[in-house]
Design an enzyme around this catalytic site. Sequence first.
Site, PDB file in Angstrom:
ATOM      1  N   LEU A   1      17.726  80.204 -15.115  1.00 49.96           N
ATOM      2  CA  LEU A   1      17.518  81.610 -15.455  1.00 49.96           C
ATOM      3  C   LEU A   1      17.774  82.427 -14.196  1.00 49.96           C
ATOM      4  O   LEU A   1      17.511  81.965 -13.083  1.00 49.96           O
ATOM      5  CB  LEU A   1      16.082  81.860 -15.937  1.00 49.96           C
ATOM      6  CG  LEU A   1      15.638  81.221 -17.249  1.00 49.96           C
ATOM      7  CD1 LEU A   1      14.166  81.521 -17.508  1.00 49.96           C
ATOM      8  CD2 LEU A   1      16.486  81.711 -18.416  1.00 49.96           C
ATOM      9  N   ASP A   2      18.288  83.656 -14.359  1.00 50.52           N
ATOM     10  CA  ASP A   2      18.421  84.558 -13.213  1.00 50.52           C
ATOM     11  C   ASP A   2      17.073  84.704 -12.523  1.00 50.52           C
ATOM     12  O   ASP A   2      16.021  84.639 -13.175  1.00 50.52           O
ATOM     13  CB  ASP A   2      18.877  85.950 -13.666  1.00 50.52           C
ATOM     14  CG  ASP A   2      20.333  85.972 -14.093  1.00 50.52           C
ATOM     15  OD1 ASP A   2      21.052  85.013 -13.773  1.00 50.52           O
ATOM     16  OD2 ASP A   2      20.737  86.942 -14.749  1.00 50.52           O
ATOM     17  N   MET A   3      17.095  84.928 -11.220  1.00 51.79           N
ATOM     18  CA  MET A   3      15.858  85.082 -10.471  1.00 51.79           C
ATOM     19  C   MET A   3      14.971  86.166 -11.088  1.00 51.79           C
ATOM     20  O   MET A   3      13.752  86.002 -11.179  1.00 51.79           O
ATOM     21  CB  MET A   3      16.162  85.436  -9.013  1.00 51.79           C
ATOM     22  CG  MET A   3      14.921  85.589  -8.143  1.00 51.79           C
ATOM     23  SD  MET A   3      15.294  86.024  -6.429  1.00 51.79           S
ATOM     24  CE  MET A   3      15.784  87.729  -6.615  1.00 51.79           C
ATOM     25  N   SER A   4      15.576  87.267 -11.538  1.00 51.15           N
ATOM     26  CA  SER A   4      14.787  88.392 -12.044  1.00 51.15           C
ATOM     27  C   SER A   4      14.297  88.192 -13.474  1.00 51.15           C
ATOM     28  O   SER A   4      13.460  88.945 -13.954  1.00 51.15           O
ATOM     29  CB  SER A   4      15.618  89.677 -11.968  1.00 51.15           C
ATOM     30  OG  SER A   4      15.949  89.979 -10.634  1.00 51.15           O
ATOM     31  N   THR A   5      14.829  87.191 -14.165  1.00 48.61           N
ATOM     32  CA  THR A   5      14.459  86.937 -15.557  1.00 48.61           C
ATOM     33  C   THR A   5      13.294  85.961 -15.620  1.00 48.61           C
ATOM     34  O   THR A   5      13.305  84.933 -14.939  1.00 48.61           O
ATOM     35  CB  THR A   5      15.657  86.354 -16.333  1.00 48.61           C
ATOM     36  OG1 THR A   5      16.769  87.233 -16.213  1.00 48.61           O
ATOM     37  CG2 THR A   5      15.317  86.147 -17.796  1.00 48.61           C
TER      38      THR A   5
END
Length: 562
Positions: free
Chosen positions: A407-411
């Site tokens: 997953l993206d870091m921000s997700t």
Amino acid sequence: MKRDCFIPFGTDLKDTVTLPERFTFPFNYEPHPLCIQAAKELQTHLVEQTEWVHNFGLHGQDEETAIGKMFGVLIVQKPTGELGYLSAFSGKLANSNHHSQFVPPVFDMLKEEGFYRRGEEELNAINREVEQLQQDDRYKELQQTLTVETTRSEEELANQRVFIKAQKKERDQKRKEAKEELTAEAFEELQKQFSKESQDHQRHYKRMAKEWKIRLEDLKEQIAIHQKQIKALKDLRKQKSADLQKQLFNQYTFLNQAQEEKSLWDIFKHTPLGQPPSGAGECAAPKLLQYAFMNGLKPIAMAEFWWGKSPASEIRKHGHFYPACRGKCEPILGHMLQGMPVDENPMLKNPAEGKELEIVYEDEVIVIVNKPEEFLSVPGKTITDSVYERMLAKYPKATGPLVVHRLDMSTSGLMLIAKTKMAHEVLQDQFEKRQVKKRYIAQLEGRVEGERGTIELPLRVDLDNRPQQLVCYEHGKPATTHWKVIDRSADRTLVHFFPVTGRTHQLRVHAAHPKGLNAPIVGDDLYGTREQRLHLHAEQLEFLHPVTRKKMVITSGKPSFL
């Protein structure tokens, strides 16, 4: 005539605004209040000025020919203490590098009678010569003749081979029949006759082939004379273009606070690319700092915003602030900001510090965790703390790569972890075959029309501004997302995303792009507007258990933004 581009603020802000202790880190920042004020004043000027005309695609302007533009403001302080700001635009504006209220370019390549214009004219003259040679009637006639004659030669030689083969077959049949009827002497005489016929046919074929070869080679030699002239001109054009570019790069010289000067060529020669990319030095940020250093102005803070219609490939929202591009500006600003106190790069701080991984499900072979937002899936270049590292520490005897997908870091949301190599391989195979079903929940800026749909926009990385992605129909990889509206408020829409593919930033781009939902995910600092967090959460995974092969549907609790 040198013009003064310093614009004082309308009111005395010394006692009402606290100046930052450090200059803006240009690649990740929150605009300072002074930058916001300066941007508002500049935007008012863009609307009200009548000096020049540019189609930004706003207020009924033709959107087909519209070109949006990045503008920048730099808060500066005079030696007297007076506060004001400078304005700049990236590239050129209304086909010019010079407009009142904006700082000039570092180097004006559009200057009449300048070396660049002269060099361009030389290149254009070579282009015209190349075009003339390529369109020459005799050259085109020779190429057409060669095509026709090559086809004829192939057909005639093929027909002759068929004839020779048929004659051989006929002789073989006659030979078979004659062997029973003729005397030995007569049969031997017949054999000599057949041998001579065969040799005559072969000689005739070789003569034909040789004549065609001579004919075609003569045509090719005549064509080669033209092609040699064209190649010589193209080589000359390539060399002159490279020399012109190098001369241009050396004209772009950038100062820093200590008045140290470096050319564009020197700045980029030690980068992986080895030379400046196209358009380097033309962005707003270097222009602003250059003017400040040349005129004894102290840089205080900086911000850039987009004005107008978004480009077809990138995502740029009208009036939104954006960081400086890395590919073109990072090496330049690295030199220009040298010796200045600059805000720390927030990407060097560990955002996962103090956060825990919630285990949603666990058995002998798999684990499912609920990853918090701002938490790496795998180690980064400067930060190693990640889901992978935490799982490795918790399960030191696990075999295989552990992390099945990212997953993206921000997700935030569910991530599938494999304890064994076998489980990892089976689950990876399900992901590759798109058998794993994923459901995300996201809150979008604005009201999305319609109840459900599918977005298909191919994506590739922005080479000048990693890790951002571009929509690219030529080189992008296919990316498909299904979506469904869950709820709406006055200015936001809650949706479910069902990604079919798993491209980098797929949901973020598909949400924000004008050809997608045209509604950025709330808190998206790359494609929308920064907030406390990105309002995107992976809330459900559906897959087959790697051992039991039973269908598993795992759902997380509500994300923090709901």
